[in-house]
Design a protein around this motif. Structure first.
Motif, PDB file in Angstrom:
ATOM      1  N   ASP A   1      -6.059 -18.345  11.519  1.00  0.00           N
ATOM      2  CA  ASP A   1      -5.315 -19.568  11.182  1.00  0.00           C
ATOM      3  C   ASP A   1      -4.066 -19.637  12.051  1.00  0.00           C
ATOM      4  OD1 ASP A   1      -7.105 -20.049   9.203  1.00  0.00           O
ATOM      5  OD2 ASP A   1      -5.844 -19.347   7.553  1.00  0.00           O
TER       6      ASP A   1
ATOM      7  N   TYR B   1      -1.131 -19.431   0.562  1.00  0.00           N
ATOM      8  CA  TYR B   1      -1.501 -18.866   1.857  1.00  0.00           C
ATOM      9  C   TYR B   1      -0.393 -17.933   2.326  1.00  0.00           C
ATOM     10  CZ  TYR B   1      -5.650 -21.684   2.314  1.00  0.00           C
ATOM     11  OH  TYR B   1      -6.901 -22.211   2.122  1.00  0.00           O
TER      12      TYR B   1
ATOM     13  N   ARG C   1       4.116 -22.375  -1.215  1.00  0.00           N
ATOM     14  CA  ARG C   1       3.501 -23.278  -2.198  1.00  0.00           C
ATOM     15  C   ARG C   1       2.182 -22.722  -2.743  1.00  0.00           C
ATOM     16  NH1 ARG C   1       0.270 -28.067  -1.556  1.00  0.00           N
ATOM     17  NH2 ARG C   1       0.057 -27.447   0.608  1.00  0.00           N
TER      18      ARG C   1
ATOM     19  N   VAL D   1      -1.353 -23.196  -3.824  1.00  0.00           N
ATOM     20  CA  VAL D   1      -2.346 -24.261  -3.637  1.00  0.00           C
ATOM     21  C   VAL D   1      -3.451 -24.151  -4.696  1.00  0.00           C
ATOM     22  CG1 VAL D   1      -1.863 -24.594  -1.194  1.00  0.00           C
ATOM     23  CG2 VAL D   1      -3.615 -22.970  -1.862  1.00  0.00           C
TER      24      VAL D   1
ATOM     25  N   VAL E   1      -7.752 -35.079  -2.389  1.00  0.00           N
ATOM     26  CA  VAL E   1      -7.618 -34.472  -1.059  1.00  0.00           C
ATOM     27  C   VAL E   1      -6.574 -33.346  -1.123  1.00  0.00           C
ATOM     28  CG1 VAL E   1      -6.835 -34.933   1.302  1.00  0.00           C
ATOM     29  CG2 VAL E   1      -8.312 -36.574   0.127  1.00  0.00           C
ATOM     30  N   GLY E   2      -6.922 -32.205  -0.533  1.00  0.00           N
ATOM     31  CA  GLY E   2      -5.975 -31.079  -0.480  1.00  0.00           C
ATOM     32  C   GLY E   2      -5.731 -30.426  -1.829  1.00  0.00           C
ATOM     33  N   SER E   3      -6.676 -30.611  -2.788  1.00  0.00           N
ATOM     34  CA  SER E   3      -6.436 -30.060  -4.132  1.00  0.00           C
ATOM     35  C   SER E   3      -6.807 -28.587  -4.233  1.00  0.00           C
ATOM     36  CB  SER E   3      -7.209 -30.881  -5.171  1.00  0.00           C
ATOM     37  OG  SER E   3      -8.571 -30.931  -4.807  1.00  0.00           O
ATOM     38  N   GLY E   4      -7.384 -28.007  -3.177  1.00  0.00           N
ATOM     39  CA  GLY E   4      -7.661 -26.567  -3.184  1.00  0.00           C
ATOM     40  C   GLY E   4      -9.137 -26.207  -3.325  1.00  0.00           C
ATOM     41  N   LYS E   5     -10.022 -27.190  -3.124  1.00  0.00           N
ATOM     42  CA  LYS E   5     -11.458 -26.945  -3.306  1.00  0.00           C
ATOM     43  C   LYS E   5     -11.969 -25.903  -2.312  1.00  0.00           C
ATOM     44  CE  LYS E   5     -12.274 -31.384  -2.593  1.00  0.00           C
ATOM     45  NZ  LYS E   5     -10.930 -31.957  -2.505  1.00  0.00           N
ATOM     46  N   SER E   6     -11.655 -26.127  -1.012  1.00  0.00           N
ATOM     47  CA  SER E   6     -12.132 -25.179   0.011  1.00  0.00           C
ATOM     48  C   SER E   6     -11.495 -23.817  -0.201  1.00  0.00           C
ATOM     49  CB  SER E   6     -11.776 -25.659   1.412  1.00  0.00           C
ATOM     50  OG  SER E   6     -12.326 -26.911   1.623  1.00  0.00           O
ATOM     51  N   THR E   7     -10.225 -23.822  -0.565  1.00  0.00           N
ATOM     52  CA  THR E   7      -9.524 -22.547  -0.756  1.00  0.00           C
ATOM     53  C   THR E   7     -10.233 -21.717  -1.828  1.00  0.00           C
ATOM     54  OG1 THR E   7      -7.498 -23.709  -0.194  1.00  0.00           O
ATOM     55  CG2 THR E   7      -7.251 -21.553  -1.217  1.00  0.00           C
TER      56      THR E   7
ATOM     57  N   GLN F   1     -16.556 -26.777   6.192  1.00  0.00           N
ATOM     58  CA  GLN F   1     -16.401 -28.207   6.469  1.00  0.00           C
ATOM     59  C   GLN F   1     -16.615 -28.505   7.956  1.00  0.00           C
ATOM     60  OE1 GLN F   1     -12.709 -28.908   4.572  1.00  0.00           O
ATOM     61  NE2 GLN F   1     -13.195 -30.976   4.010  1.00  0.00           N
TER      62      GLN F   1
ATOM     63  N   HIS G   1     -17.194 -35.290  -1.744  1.00  0.00           N
ATOM     64  CA  HIS G   1     -16.382 -36.431  -2.173  1.00  0.00           C
ATOM     65  C   HIS G   1     -17.291 -37.520  -2.745  1.00  0.00           C
ATOM     66  CE1 HIS G   1     -12.376 -35.253  -0.887  1.00  0.00           C
ATOM     67  NE2 HIS G   1     -12.971 -34.637   0.114  1.00  0.00           N
TER      68      HIS G   1
HETATM   69  N1  LIG Z   1      -4.802 -21.820   6.499  1.00  0.00           N
HETATM   70  C1  LIG Z   1      -3.924 -22.465   5.745  1.00  0.00           C
HETATM   71  N2  LIG Z   1      -2.621 -22.113   5.785  1.00  0.00           N
HETATM   72  C2  LIG Z   1      -1.724 -22.752   5.021  1.00  0.00           C
HETATM   73  N3  LIG Z   1      -2.030 -23.755   4.171  1.00  0.00           N
HETATM   74  C3  LIG Z   1      -3.323 -24.148   4.107  1.00  0.00           C
HETATM   75  C4  LIG Z   1      -4.324 -23.529   4.883  1.00  0.00           C
HETATM   76  N4  LIG Z   1      -5.504 -24.113   4.609  1.00  0.00           N
HETATM   77  C5  LIG Z   1      -5.245 -25.065   3.676  1.00  0.00           C
HETATM   78  N5  LIG Z   1      -3.943 -25.088   3.387  1.00  0.00           N
HETATM   79  C6  LIG Z   1      -3.287 -25.955   2.401  1.00  0.00           C
HETATM   80  O1  LIG Z   1      -3.835 -25.669   1.126  1.00  0.00           O
HETATM   81  C7  LIG Z   1      -4.038 -26.836   0.374  1.00  0.00           C
HETATM   82  C8  LIG Z   1      -5.483 -26.866  -0.133  1.00  0.00           C
HETATM   83  O2  LIG Z   1      -6.328 -26.981   0.976  1.00  0.00           O
HETATM   84  P1  LIG Z   1      -7.904 -27.047   0.823  1.00  0.00           P
HETATM   85  O3  LIG Z   1      -8.502 -27.106   2.184  1.00  0.00           O
HETATM   86  O4  LIG Z   1      -8.345 -25.973  -0.080  1.00  0.00           O
HETATM   87  O5  LIG Z   1      -8.078 -28.442   0.094  1.00  0.00           O
HETATM   88  P2  LIG Z   1      -9.374 -29.273  -0.214  1.00  0.00           P
HETATM   89  O6  LIG Z   1      -9.309 -29.650  -1.639  1.00  0.00           O
HETATM   90  O7  LIG Z   1     -10.593 -28.558   0.237  1.00  0.00           O
HETATM   91  O8  LIG Z   1      -9.094 -30.533   0.698  1.00  0.00           O
HETATM   92  P3  LIG Z   1     -10.111 -31.603   1.345  1.00  0.00           P
HETATM   93  O9  LIG Z   1     -10.721 -32.373   0.237  1.00  0.00           O
HETATM   94  O10 LIG Z   1      -9.208 -32.454   2.166  1.00  0.00           O
HETATM   95  O11 LIG Z   1     -11.077 -30.841   2.152  1.00  0.00           O
HETATM   96  C9  LIG Z   1      -3.710 -28.003   1.267  1.00  0.00           C
HETATM   97  O12 LIG Z   1      -2.443 -28.490   0.868  1.00  0.00           O
HETATM   98  C10 LIG Z   1      -3.623 -27.421   2.653  1.00  0.00           C
HETATM   99  O13 LIG Z   1      -2.602 -28.024   3.368  1.00  0.00           O
END
Ligand SMILES: Nc1ncnc2c1ncn2[C@@H]1O[C@H](COP(=O)(O)OP(=O)(O)OP(=O)(O)O)[C@@H](O)[C@H]1O
Length: 571
Positions: A103, A339, A344, A346, A366-372, A412, A524
């Motif tokens: 990253d 992260y 913050r 996430v 969007v950005g709610s943390g699903k991928s995380t 993704q 989505h």
């Molecule tokens: N590598 C990273 N380093 C720092 N912050 C990150 C990193 N990856 C994601 N984030 C932050 O973590 C939060 C959650 O990201 P994530 O990708 O999990 O969201 P998401 O729900 O999958 O979003 P989307 O629907 O847009 O794919 C976001 O605010 C993003 O900015």
């Protein structure tokens, strides 16, 4: 890495240095024989006497020829070996690092370690060692020969300015180290930027922002140029100084030695030999300057390589991992996550559970943390707050390698290698069956497309799959994930580039064909989750709702609002 290399190769260096010293010694005998031949010529009685000297010089030349082969073999060979050894080690090290490292670092930055830094250390270990040996040995031996075989008084006078060279090297060494480090750092930045630009060239062109990109490149190239110039400036001052001090020795030899010959205190032959020695001394002494340069640059690069070597992954693997044969249940309990190096959270107190054979949807804003969330359960990021269990075992007691064998994760972003379609689909397999490739391509609803490609499964897809459409790339990426007989398949919004009907068709086919496998789908498009066993709804890192599609619609919460909006938009 450097210590291990030295452990493996130190004896090569000893042999190489010995060969080098032998050549240097032989070289030193040449003027001695020339002096004797000249002296003999003055009082010549027997021509055979001169012949002996000439033959001795030939023998010395032959000895040097052999020695030169060996030092090249031992020293330069070892420095080449370092290049191979360091690249291999670095490659393994980098691949062993976790997502956080990738990253943070661009691939161009990483490439700079492989190209520039390793080459600089290689130079230090090759030509640097040779120059250093020459400098130390040749200078001390030449001085010894000068003093013993000619005149020690003349030697002392001629050599009096030479300690100045060591002083100059010491004074400038630190400066060269600092500036070399800066050159390597800005080179890495330039290389990172260039790589990123080339990677994104299509976007740059589509936005017509070439002048802006050129300006940014120019800025970085200029920085590199300035850093290099500031390093050259140090050499520029140091080099003439070293030369000047070396030439002073010549000057003193001439002014003091000339009258000595006239007076008869020194013979003409000895005086000639003395001058040859001075000539021979100039090179190793000026080599100090060069060596200092090569060594300081090498040290700066070595420091960078060491820093990279010392990077520790955030995801720590257990020493004695619990074996994992199958995945029955994955659970998170009060999982919170931020992260590394950010403030913050996430994910906040997420309780999530998926059982064998279930079809689970994860949706949210969007950005709610699903991928995380799915990256953490794949052990791509560390668990620091809360817990993650697989089959009731804390994920920290499991090895990520075992987990990832059983979880096939489709991210993704699609990534295809510039290889054939079939090689891309079978990428993760050591051996593969072509029929299986075809079957998975069919399951991913991309078979028709592949059949239309000029060489079908042998079609080369171009770098990163540029010759394919977004939807084709996504479906081939899914086929690649399906090739592995995993227990859990995670599809992270990886069908966004195909139309909703095709996405639904793919999901339904997978559900029927892969019964028994667990499927986690982030999407989505809520319509395709109608048959999901459970859907988790995330908002700002929290699970705000969970249930089946119909339960969630009855709830009239975030999910129901999102669904209604999609119905209105006709998605
Ligand atoms: N590598 C990273 N380093 C720092 N912050 C990150 C990193 N990856 C994601 N984030 C932050 O973590 C939060 C959650 O990201 P994530 O990708 O999990 O969201 P998401 O729900 O999958 O979003 P989307 O629907 O847009 O794919 C976001 O605010 C993003 O900015």
């Amino acid at each position: 890495m450097f210590k291990e290399f030295l452990k493996k190769r130190w004896h090569f260096y000893i042999f190489g240095i010995i060969s080098l010293i032998i050549i240097d010694l032989l070289q030193l005998f040449v003027p001695k024989f020339v002096a004797k031949a000249v002296n003999a010529l003055q009082t010549i009685k027997d021509i055979n006497e001169v012949k002996t000297f000439v033959l001795s010089i030939l023998a010395l030349a032959f000895g040097m020829l052999i020695g030169r082969f060996w030092w090249r073999y031992f020293i330069m060979g070892s420095s080449r070996y370092f290049d191979y050894y360091a690249k291999k080690n670095l490659f393994d090290k980098i691949l062993g690092l976790d997502m956080f490292f990738f990253d943070k670092h661009r691939s161009g930055d990483i490439m700079a370690y492989f190209t520039n830094d390793i080459a600089t250390v290689e130079r230090m270990l090759g030509i640097g060692v040779v120059q250093l040996t020459d400098a130390v040995f040749m200078s001390s031996m030449t001085v010894f020969f000068m003093a013993t075989s000619t005149n020690w008084k003349l030697t002392l006078i001629a050599l009096s300015p030479l300690p100045g060279i060591i002083l100059i090297s010491a004074l400038f060494g630190k400066l060269i180290f600092k500036r070399s480090r800066r050159v390597q750092d800005v080179y890495s930045e330039l290389s990172g930027y260039t790589e990123e630009t080339m990677d994104g060239v299509r976007i740059i062109k589509s936005f017509s922002i070439i002048p802006k990109i050129e300006e940014l490149f120019e800025e970085r190239a200029r920085k590199h140029f300035d850093a290099t110039i500031s390093l050259i400036r140090v050499w520029g001052v140091m080099w003439p100084l070293v030369h000047f001090v070396g030439t002073l020795a010549f000057f003193l030899a001439l002014t003091v030695g000339g009258p000595m010959v006239v007076k008869g205190t020194v013979t003409l032959g000895d005086y000639l030999a003395f001058n040859s020695y001075i000539g021979m001394l100039i090179w190793p002494l000026t080599a100090y300057g060069m060596v200092m340069n090569v060594i300081q640059q090498g040290r700066a690069s070595l420091q960078r390589l060491r820093e990279l070597q010392s990077v520790q992954p955030f995801v720590v693997e257990p020493e004695n991992p619990v074996k994992l044969e199958h995945i029955e249940v994955i659970e998170t309990k009060k999982l919170s996550f931020k992260y590394p190096e950010t403030d913050r959270f996430v994910l906040k107190n997420v309780d999530f559970s998926v059982k064998k054979g279930q079809f689970v949807g994860i949706v949210g804003t969007v950005g709610s943390g699903k991928s995380t969330l799915v990256k953490i359960i794949s052990k791509l990021y560390p668990v620091e707050n809360g817990q993650v269990f697989i089959n009731g075992i804390d994920i920290n007691h499991l090895h990520s390698r075992d987990i990832r064998k059983l979880i096939s994760y489709v991210p993704q972003e699609t990534f295809l290698f510039s290889n054939s379609v079939k090689e891309n689909v079978a990428f993760a397999m050591e051996e593969y069956d072509f029929d299986k490739v075809k079957e998975m391509v069919k399951l991913s609803a991309v078979e028709e497309d592949v059949e239309k490609f000029p060489k079908k499964y042998d079609t080369i897809v171009g770098q990163r799959g540029v010759m394919l459409s977004g939807g084709q790339k996504q479906r081939l990426t899914i086929a690649r994930a399906l090739m592995r007989d995993a227990d859990v398949y995670i599809f992270d919004d990886c069908l966004s580039a195909v139309d909703p009907e095709t996405e639904q068709e793919i999901i339904e086919t997978l559900r029927t064909k892969m019964k028994g496998s667990t499927m986690i789908i982030i999407t989505h498009r809520l319509k395709i989750l109608q048959s999901a066993d459970i859907i988790y709804v995330l908002d700002q890192g929290q699970v705000v709702e969970k249930g089946t599609h119909y339960e969630l619609l009855r709830n009239e919460g975030l999910y129901a609002r999102m669904y209604k909006k999609q119905l209105v938009l006709g998605e």
